[in-house]
Write an enzyme that holds these catalytic residues in place. Structure first.
Site, PDB file in Angstrom:
ATOM      1  N   SER A   1       0.831  -1.208   0.000  1.00 16.32           N
ATOM      2  CA  SER A   1       0.000   0.000   0.000  1.00 16.32           C
ATOM      3  C   SER A   1       0.866   1.259   0.000  1.00 16.32           C
ATOM      4  CB  SER A   1      -0.932  -0.001   1.216  1.00 16.32           C
ATOM      5  OG  SER A   1      -0.200  -0.063   2.423  1.00 16.32           O
TER       6      SER A   1
ATOM      7  N   GLU B   1      -0.885   8.742   3.793  1.00 17.33           N
ATOM      8  CA  GLU B   1      -1.395   7.522   4.427  1.00 17.33           C
ATOM      9  C   GLU B   1      -1.728   7.715   5.896  1.00 17.33           C
ATOM     10  OE1 GLU B   1      -0.225   3.326   3.317  1.00 17.33           O
ATOM     11  OE2 GLU B   1       1.625   4.423   2.891  1.00 17.33           O
TER      12      GLU B   1
ATOM     13  N   ASP C   1       8.000   1.712   5.286  1.00 17.16           N
ATOM     14  CA  ASP C   1       7.638   1.234   3.947  1.00 17.16           C
ATOM     15  C   ASP C   1       7.755   2.337   2.898  1.00 17.16           C
ATOM     16  OD1 ASP C   1       7.136  -1.229   5.012  1.00 17.16           O
ATOM     17  OD2 ASP C   1       4.961  -0.995   5.073  1.00 17.16           O
TER      18      ASP C   1
END
Length: 230
Positions: free
Chosen positions: A4, A36, A48
């Site tokens: 994601s 996010e 990430d």
């Protein structure tokens, strides 16, 4: 796998190219994080986004106030190749909402649960040990550190592991695996196994009998890249 966050980094990179924005890896990763974690209010960390933006092998340091330092590691080509040959990537076939698992970890930390706090401190220590093993090309030590990190990770939140994951771990260890961990938050998704390259086929075949899928993969020395088509 950080899929994601990787998608958000790719979108930010594409827009930066489209609008001719002079954004470096740090700015792209920070923007993806803000989208996010702040705009969409999805629970999670920021490793990430930086991994996707920078690519390659990095030792990342996270400080207060959105301060991040990414240290690229000069991993020799033979170590890079040997590590790829020693890893098996397996999709369990089970999807999960990572935010719920991360919420549980965060709640345990807020409530000062000693076992969860100790697990997080051990995970931080294992990151430094992992870096040293990787730079030295000591893949036996690499597996030992990964195994210890997985034990610590499971202790940080109950929902990280389950009966399916435990069963797959046992099967893998009986078929050549030296260590395992669940990628991302846990609870399902992808699992990563370390083995002797000579046992890679045996391990892959054993895992394939459980209904999931073994995926081919390669490390990427580059982060997100965008280009214009004439």
């Amino acid at each position: 796998m950080g899929s994601s966050s990787t998608m958000v980094v790719a979108l930010v990179t594409a827009f930066a190219e489209y609008f001719s924005l002079a954004l470096g890896e740090y700015e792209i990763a920070q923007l993806a994080y803000d989208i996010e974690r702040k705009d969409l209010d999805l629970a999670g960390g920021r490793q990430d986004q930086y991994a996707a933006a920078f690519g390659g092998f990095n030792f990342m340091e996270f400080y207060a106030g959105d301060h991040v330092v990414v240290n690229p590691l000069r991993v020799k080509e033979w170590i890079w190749a040997e590590l790829e040959s020693s890893l098996v990537l397996y999709f369990t076939g089970v999807s999960r909402e990572s935010a719920k698992i991360i919420d549980e970890q965060s709640r345990n930390i807020r409530e000062n649960r000693a076992d969860s706090l100790d697990a997080m401190h051990r995970l931080k220590l294992e990151a430094s040990r992992m870096k040293e093993a990787l730079l030295r090309g000591d893949l036996v030590r690499f597996a030992e550190v990964m195994r210890a990190g997985w034990i610590a990770k499971k202790q940080s939140a109950h929902s990280i592991s389950n009966a399916l994951i435990d069963d797959l771990e046992t099967l893998a260890m009986d078929n050549g695996a030296r260590a395992t961990k669940v990628s991302g938050a846990g609870g399902g998704g992808f699992m990563m196994f370390v083995c002797d390259p000579a046992d890679r086929v045996l391990l892959s075949r054993a895992l394939a009998t459980r209904g999931g899928s073994v995926f081919d993969f390669h490390f990427n020395p580059h982060g997100a890249v965008a280009w214009r088509v004439p």
